[in-house]
Write a protein that holds these residues in place. Structure first.
Motif, PDB file in Angstrom:
ATOM      1  N   LEU A  53       0.825  -1.212   0.000  1.00  0.00           N
ATOM      2  CA  LEU A  53       0.000   0.000   0.000  1.00  0.00           C
ATOM      3  C   LEU A  53       0.853   1.254   0.000  1.00  0.00           C
ATOM      4  O   LEU A  53       0.570   2.210  -0.716  1.00  0.00           O
ATOM      5  N   VAL A  78       5.919   8.849   2.553  1.00  0.00           N
ATOM      6  CA  VAL A  78       4.648   8.358   3.097  1.00  0.00           C
ATOM      7  C   VAL A  78       4.784   7.846   4.527  1.00  0.00           C
ATOM      8  O   VAL A  78       3.954   8.136   5.384  1.00  0.00           O
ATOM      9  N   ARG A 114       6.362   4.371   7.051  1.00  0.00           N
ATOM     10  CA  ARG A 114       7.058   3.101   7.182  1.00  0.00           C
ATOM     11  C   ARG A 114       6.059   2.081   7.694  1.00  0.00           C
ATOM     12  O   ARG A 114       5.165   2.400   8.473  1.00  0.00           O
ATOM     13  N   VAL A 141       5.841  -2.083   9.140  1.00  0.00           N
ATOM     14  CA  VAL A 141       6.514  -3.304   9.554  1.00  0.00           C
ATOM     15  C   VAL A 141       5.440  -4.340   9.859  1.00  0.00           C
ATOM     16  O   VAL A 141       4.510  -4.061  10.612  1.00  0.00           O
ATOM     17  N   GLU A 142       5.522  -5.512   9.254  1.00  0.00           N
ATOM     18  CA  GLU A 142       4.576  -6.579   9.569  1.00  0.00           C
ATOM     19  C   GLU A 142       5.362  -7.835   9.919  1.00  0.00           C
ATOM     20  O   GLU A 142       6.417  -8.102   9.343  1.00  0.00           O
ATOM     21  N   ARG A 186      -6.502   8.901   1.581  1.00  0.00           N
ATOM     22  CA  ARG A 186      -6.548   7.803   0.613  1.00  0.00           C
ATOM     23  C   ARG A 186      -5.904   6.533   1.199  1.00  0.00           C
ATOM     24  O   ARG A 186      -6.389   5.428   1.026  1.00  0.00           O
ATOM     25  N   LEU A 187      -4.775   6.744   1.865  1.00  0.00           N
ATOM     26  CA  LEU A 187      -4.021   5.620   2.411  1.00  0.00           C
ATOM     27  C   LEU A 187      -4.811   4.931   3.526  1.00  0.00           C
ATOM     28  O   LEU A 187      -4.855   3.698   3.600  1.00  0.00           O
ATOM     29  N   ASP A 208      -7.579   2.862   1.854  1.00  0.00           N
ATOM     30  CA  ASP A 208      -7.067   1.641   1.226  1.00  0.00           C
ATOM     31  C   ASP A 208      -6.613   0.627   2.273  1.00  0.00           C
ATOM     32  O   ASP A 208      -6.815  -0.572   2.122  1.00  0.00           O
ATOM     33  N   MET A 209      -5.972   1.131   3.314  1.00  0.00           N
ATOM     34  CA  MET A 209      -5.458   0.235   4.345  1.00  0.00           C
ATOM     35  C   MET A 209      -6.607  -0.478   5.053  1.00  0.00           C
ATOM     36  O   MET A 209      -6.567  -1.694   5.264  1.00  0.00           O
ATOM     37  N   LYS A 257      -7.981  -3.584   3.758  1.00  0.00           N
ATOM     38  CA  LYS A 257      -7.149  -4.785   3.845  1.00  0.00           C
ATOM     39  C   LYS A 257      -6.962  -5.287   5.272  1.00  0.00           C
ATOM     40  O   LYS A 257      -6.213  -6.222   5.510  1.00  0.00           O
ATOM     41  N   PHE A 295      -2.453  -3.042  14.103  1.00  0.00           N
ATOM     42  CA  PHE A 295      -3.480  -4.092  14.160  1.00  0.00           C
ATOM     43  C   PHE A 295      -2.764  -5.409  13.899  1.00  0.00           C
ATOM     44  O   PHE A 295      -1.788  -5.446  13.152  1.00  0.00           O
ATOM     45  N   HIS A 313      -0.352  -8.183  13.508  1.00  0.00           N
ATOM     46  CA  HIS A 313       1.104  -8.084  13.534  1.00  0.00           C
ATOM     47  C   HIS A 313       1.605  -6.923  12.688  1.00  0.00           C
ATOM     48  O   HIS A 313       2.755  -6.916  12.266  1.00  0.00           O
ATOM     49  N   SER A 314       0.695  -5.972  12.370  1.00  0.00           N
ATOM     50  CA  SER A 314       1.062  -4.864  11.488  1.00  0.00           C
ATOM     51  C   SER A 314       1.342  -3.609  12.284  1.00  0.00           C
ATOM     52  O   SER A 314       0.651  -3.300  13.247  1.00  0.00           O
ATOM     53  N   ASP A 315       2.339  -2.895  11.825  1.00  0.00           N
ATOM     54  CA  ASP A 315       2.771  -1.697  12.516  1.00  0.00           C
ATOM     55  C   ASP A 315       3.092  -0.625  11.467  1.00  0.00           C
ATOM     56  O   ASP A 315       4.123  -0.681  10.814  1.00  0.00           O
ATOM     57  N   TYR A 316       2.157   0.314  11.268  1.00  0.00           N
ATOM     58  CA  TYR A 316       2.347   1.383  10.282  1.00  0.00           C
ATOM     59  C   TYR A 316       2.740   2.677  10.979  1.00  0.00           C
ATOM     60  O   TYR A 316       2.175   3.030  12.017  1.00  0.00           O
ATOM     61  N   THR A 317       3.657   3.394  10.395  1.00  0.00           N
ATOM     62  CA  THR A 317       4.010   4.730  10.856  1.00  0.00           C
ATOM     63  C   THR A 317       3.827   5.654   9.655  1.00  0.00           C
ATOM     64  O   THR A 317       4.561   5.537   8.670  1.00  0.00           O
ATOM     65  N   LEU A 318       2.825   6.495   9.693  1.00  0.00           N
ATOM     66  CA  LEU A 318       2.509   7.307   8.514  1.00  0.00           C
ATOM     67  C   LEU A 318       2.771   8.789   8.776  1.00  0.00           C
ATOM     68  O   LEU A 318       2.357   9.331   9.809  1.00  0.00           O
ATOM     69  N   ASN A 319       3.430   9.416   7.814  1.00  0.00           N
ATOM     70  CA  ASN A 319       3.668  10.856   7.924  1.00  0.00           C
ATOM     71  C   ASN A 319       2.339  11.607   7.888  1.00  0.00           C
ATOM     72  O   ASN A 319       1.428  11.256   7.130  1.00  0.00           O
TER      73      ASN A 319
END
Lengths: 376, 376
Positions: free
Chosen positions: A280, A308, A310, A312-313, B80-81, B84-85, B88, B108, B110-116
């Motif tokens: 994504l 955008v 980072r 990590v999964e 948008r992100l 979309d996320m 999924k 959520f 095992h996912s770890d997002y860091t978004l600007n």
């Protein structure tokens, strides 16, 4: 030329040959489908000069008369329009007649079409080849060969030979290979009862993708006929002919590693799910390089995009044997390979951080190879 | 700002407000969704400066706790992100936290997002209007008003006022009109128990088409609030606000003929089928003008395209009263009108060869009008 035909019978034939219709062509006649009628039936032909498709509709089919030829002859009818029109015909019968070599009349129900035609005598004379010893290939096998390898066809015209799929036959083993030099797909099929000569040709990927569409749903064997410049696939009343690509296909066998420092296994749907979600960020940002960090029974998938963010999964591997690795590659290549490798368990084998890695299933006949990129 | 939320509950809200997200904007912050949390719940807001959507997700929904707010606050998250996320996410819970007003962490499974993120303090201050006497409209009725009239909205910016739909309220009757000056759509709804002031506003067609998408599937009443420049639709936790178009909508009532020289009736699906098939030639050629020749209980539909050919179809009318006519018009306009007029029988009424004709159903509240073109 004048005949009556069952509309769905005609639609099926027009639909098949239309796959070879030109959309952009310096020869307007190639936007036409050539129709030739005889007492035995009608022959349809279309060509974009790379691909030529000929399809014969016999008068009798399954003991039913499907065609009444009233006047033999030939015509070049507007292809796209015939295709679209037949999709909208609900009547059972359709009547087609050529007048003055200039227009055809198409009649069904209360509809009366008069369509301008080009002179069929302008249609190029395309000769269909025939080999003395054609190679029989099971249709399901051929479709699998195309499906597994076509993902790696090059889309760039920089090295035209890489826009094709290499078909190699040696000792009854048919090997198909495609590579865009960033990844490689290889699929092998053992041919039965085959005494053919060795073969080494490169068929344009686009041709094979169209062929696969036409053959899907059919069963039995197709015959592969080849000459130095042309290949032809024949089954029953259908001939699908394509020009071959000129030149030698690169030798790729040494690219495929045989020994691996790390072998991992994943559940395919979980793997797709995670890669898809991690990607994504690549859709929004500029990079689509994802990283796998595999160590201590863990697989960490990550993607860094300065604009955008980072992600990590953690991915669960069902099996993991060998030394840890940290490797980066294009996520799209992995997703493409996973889409065609239909198996619950996917084996990924690594040799080194800058060496190609391969994806496999239980079926040893197929290999998907991906080249990594250097990461910091 | 920090909260935990049920992922499908959050996804529903993000999906609704995302309809107002800017894709191209001189203000990058408008690509963000503004999230504000309080003990009562979280508020989502998006705006493209024409449309603004605000949606409130209460902490409790149907007696279930859906949100745990750990830290109140505000953030502007990449719209948008997030959308979309969330498509999924398969895990039930999702955790969102803002750090340093610069990035959010989304966790959520095992996912770890860091978004600007952009600084939420840059988000424009958009005031949401509220009228003293809002007009209640049944949602199904409003959606029908939009569906019936939006086909005639002008797509050209030559006369901006025609890119909107005129909403007129007089004596409890709400009339909606759209015209691109080649065709006109009018739909009327009787409002019950309404003591509102008269209204005459022009709402951008694009806004109403988005509103219809959001409201479809909902039931009950929506409140229409209006000020001289802005209209706002409110239902439960949702506010949909749009700027109005400036200027006076043309007076169209005299355009709609009241007396007819010929009244015909057709079966709708047969009519669509024939027009669709005849229009095939217009897609290939340059003209999309079809002709109706109505005489002696017959309706002959034809299209002439010098490049492609000619088609003639006979159409069966279920009723025909009045003088014969020969009239030409854009087939697309007729197909558009037939798509929204959902009735088995379609009445077409003609006044003259160069005068507008109208399409109606048994339901007298809707009129679709088409201007003919002169034919030779």
């Amino acid at each position: 030329m004048k005949f009556k035909i069952k509309s769905n019978y005609f639609a099926k034939g027009i639909n098949i040959v239309s796959k070879a219709l030109s959309t952009k062509t310096p020869m307007p006649i190639l936007k036409s489908i050539k129709i030739s009628t005889s007492n035995q039936g009608i022959t349809l032909m279309a060509s974009d000069s790379n691909i030529t498709i000929k399809y014969f509709l016999p008068t009798e089919d399954h003991d039913t008369t499907k065609i009444f030829v009233e006047e033999e002859g030939e015509a070049a009818v507007p292809g796209r329009l015939m295709l679209d029109m037949l999709k909208k015909v609900t009547d059972e019968n359709i009547e087609i007649a050529l007048y003055e070599n200039k227009f055809i009349k198409v009649n069904f129900g209360h509809s009366d079409y008069t369509l301008n035609c080009l002179d069929v005598r302008e249609y190029p004379d395309i000769s269909l080849i025939s080999a003395e010893n054609p190679i029989p290939i099971n249709i399901a096998d051929l479709n699998e060969l195309i499906k597994q390898t076509s993902i790696s066809i090059s889309l760039s015209e920089n090295r035209p030979i890489l826009t094709g799929i290499n078909f190699k036959l040696e000792n009854q083993m048919l090997t198909c290979i495609a590579t865009d030099s960033y990844r490689l797909s290889q699929k092998m099929i053992q041919l039965d009862n085959n005494t053919s000569e060795p073969l080494n040709i490169v068929i344009p990927g686009k041709s094979l993708i169209e062929l696969e569409k036409i053959l899907s749903g059919m069963s039995g064997n197709v015959e592969l006929h080849s000459t130095p410049n042309i290949v032809s696939f024949k089954i029953n009343n259908l001939t699908f002919q394509s020009r071959l690509l000129d030149g030698n296909y690169p030798e790729t066998s040494r690219l495929i590693p045989k020994e691996f420092g790390l072998t991992t296994e994943f559940n395919r749907s979980e793997l797709i799910h995670v890669i898809d979600r991690v990607s994504l960020l690549s859709r929004e940002g500029a990079t689509n390089i994802i990283k796998f960090d595999i160590y201590d029974e863990k697989t960490i998938v990550s993607l860094d995009s300065p604009e955008v963010g980072r992600v990590v999964e953690e991915l669960h591997s069902t099996s993991q044997e060998g030394s840890p690795i940290r490797i980066g590659f294009n996520s799209k290549y992995l997703l493409d390979a996973l889409k065609v490798l239909e198996s619950e368990v996917i084996k990924i084998q690594f040799t080194g951080e800058v060496r190609p890695f391969i994806l496999k299933t239980d079926d040893d006949s197929v290999i998907q190879l991906i080249l990594p990129v250097r990461i910091e």
